[in-house]
Design a protein around this motif. Sequence first.
Motif, PDB file in Angstrom:
ATOM      1  N   ALA A  33     105.863 -34.687   8.722  1.00 31.73           N
ATOM      2  CA  ALA A  33     104.509 -34.473   8.199  1.00 31.73           C
ATOM      3  C   ALA A  33     103.721 -35.781   8.175  1.00 31.73           C
ATOM      4  O   ALA A  33     102.519 -35.793   8.444  1.00 31.73           O
ATOM      5  CB  ALA A  33     104.572 -33.858   6.807  1.00 31.73           C
ATOM      6  N   MET A  34     104.410 -36.900   7.880  1.00 33.83           N
ATOM      7  CA  MET A  34     103.723 -38.193   7.915  1.00 33.83           C
ATOM      8  C   MET A  34     103.305 -38.556   9.332  1.00 33.83           C
ATOM      9  O   MET A  34     102.202 -39.066   9.551  1.00 33.83           O
ATOM     10  CB  MET A  34     104.628 -39.298   7.342  1.00 33.83           C
ATOM     11  N   VAL A  35     104.170 -38.296  10.310  1.00 30.38           N
ATOM     12  CA  VAL A  35     103.825 -38.567  11.704  1.00 30.38           C
ATOM     13  C   VAL A  35     102.632 -37.711  12.127  1.00 30.38           C
ATOM     14  O   VAL A  35     101.691 -38.196  12.772  1.00 30.38           O
ATOM     15  CB  VAL A  35     105.047 -38.323  12.629  1.00 30.38           C
ATOM     16  N   LEU A  36     102.645 -36.440  11.738  1.00 35.48           N
ATOM     17  CA  LEU A  36     101.526 -35.547  12.056  1.00 35.48           C
ATOM     18  C   LEU A  36     100.239 -36.037  11.411  1.00 35.48           C
ATOM     19  O   LEU A  36      99.177 -36.046  12.057  1.00 35.48           O
ATOM     20  CB  LEU A  36     101.845 -34.124  11.615  1.00 35.48           C
ATOM     21  N   ALA A  37     100.323 -36.443  10.156  1.00 40.16           N
ATOM     22  CA  ALA A  37      99.125 -36.931   9.463  1.00 40.16           C
ATOM     23  C   ALA A  37      98.561 -38.167  10.159  1.00 40.16           C
ATOM     24  O   ALA A  37      97.346 -38.269  10.365  1.00 40.16           O
ATOM     25  CB  ALA A  37      99.452 -37.241   8.001  1.00 40.16           C
ATOM     26  N   LEU A  38      99.424 -39.089  10.549  1.00 44.66           N
ATOM     27  CA  LEU A  38      98.946 -40.298  11.234  1.00 44.66           C
ATOM     28  C   LEU A  38      98.367 -39.964  12.602  1.00 44.66           C
ATOM     29  O   LEU A  38      97.351 -40.545  13.017  1.00 44.66           O
ATOM     30  CB  LEU A  38     100.077 -41.311  11.358  1.00 44.66           C
ATOM     31  N   ALA A  39      99.004 -39.035  13.333  1.00 47.25           N
ATOM     32  CA  ALA A  39      98.500 -38.653  14.653  1.00 47.25           C
ATOM     33  C   ALA A  39      97.131 -37.986  14.539  1.00 47.25           C
ATOM     34  O   ALA A  39      96.221 -38.275  15.328  1.00 47.25           O
ATOM     35  CB  ALA A  39      99.498 -37.721  15.338  1.00 47.25           C
ATOM     36  N   LEU A  40      96.982 -37.104  13.561  1.00 50.02           N
ATOM     37  CA  LEU A  40      95.681 -36.440  13.377  1.00 50.02           C
ATOM     38  C   LEU A  40      94.607 -37.433  12.944  1.00 50.02           C
ATOM     39  O   LEU A  40      93.462 -37.360  13.394  1.00 50.02           O
ATOM     40  CB  LEU A  40      95.810 -35.314  12.342  1.00 50.02           C
ATOM     41  N   PHE A  41      94.978 -38.375  12.102  1.00 52.46           N
ATOM     42  CA  PHE A  41      94.004 -39.378  11.674  1.00 52.46           C
ATOM     43  C   PHE A  41      93.603 -40.285  12.834  1.00 52.46           C
ATOM     44  O   PHE A  41      92.437 -40.635  12.981  1.00 52.46           O
ATOM     45  CB  PHE A  41      94.569 -40.198  10.517  1.00 52.46           C
ATOM     46  N   GLU A  42      94.561 -40.640  13.662  1.00 48.00           N
ATOM     47  CA  GLU A  42      94.258 -41.474  14.826  1.00 48.00           C
ATOM     48  C   GLU A  42      93.367 -40.719  15.813  1.00 48.00           C
ATOM     49  O   GLU A  42      92.412 -41.285  16.347  1.00 48.00           O
ATOM     50  CB  GLU A  42      95.560 -41.899  15.507  1.00 48.00           C
ATOM     51  N   THR A  43      93.655 -39.447  16.022  1.00 49.80           N
ATOM     52  CA  THR A  43      92.808 -38.628  16.904  1.00 49.80           C
ATOM     53  C   THR A  43      91.412 -38.483  16.311  1.00 49.80           C
ATOM     54  O   THR A  43      90.415 -38.522  17.035  1.00 49.80           O
ATOM     55  CB  THR A  43      93.450 -37.239  17.098  1.00 49.80           C
TER      56      THR A  43
END
Length: 134
Positions: A33-43
Amino acid sequence: MDTVVSLRTLGFRRWYERTLIEAHLWLITCFLAMVLALALFETHNETLVQAQRLPLIVGAAFSAIGAWKSYRRYFRTLRCAEAVGQAATCPHCGAYGRFDIVTPCTDETADETRAIACCNKCRGNWRLSLQNHV
Ligand SMILES: [Zn+2]
């Protein structure tokens, strides 16, 4: 499943093993979930269209919340397993993890349940304090 019920049906050793596996699955969920959150924030940061930015930042926020809840669940589950594991030694003969739950006590609170354990080796009884991790 309630801790007392699952301890009764599975026995201590299986319950302990499954609880540790469950705890570490929550840790893996937290990490993903942390990886997903960072990926979505970066996108979100790289997206120029304003209409696409809002769903990305909302998704990142929900992923971060999910990561936090998974982290808390990991510690609650691990703390429950540790508490039962520490109380699993028979005070009469020292046998570890060889007991059955005889009766759950009636003085329950929201977070803690007491139960009477009976040693399979010497038939001695002692009181267990069980935290519900669910
Ligand atoms: Zn014993």
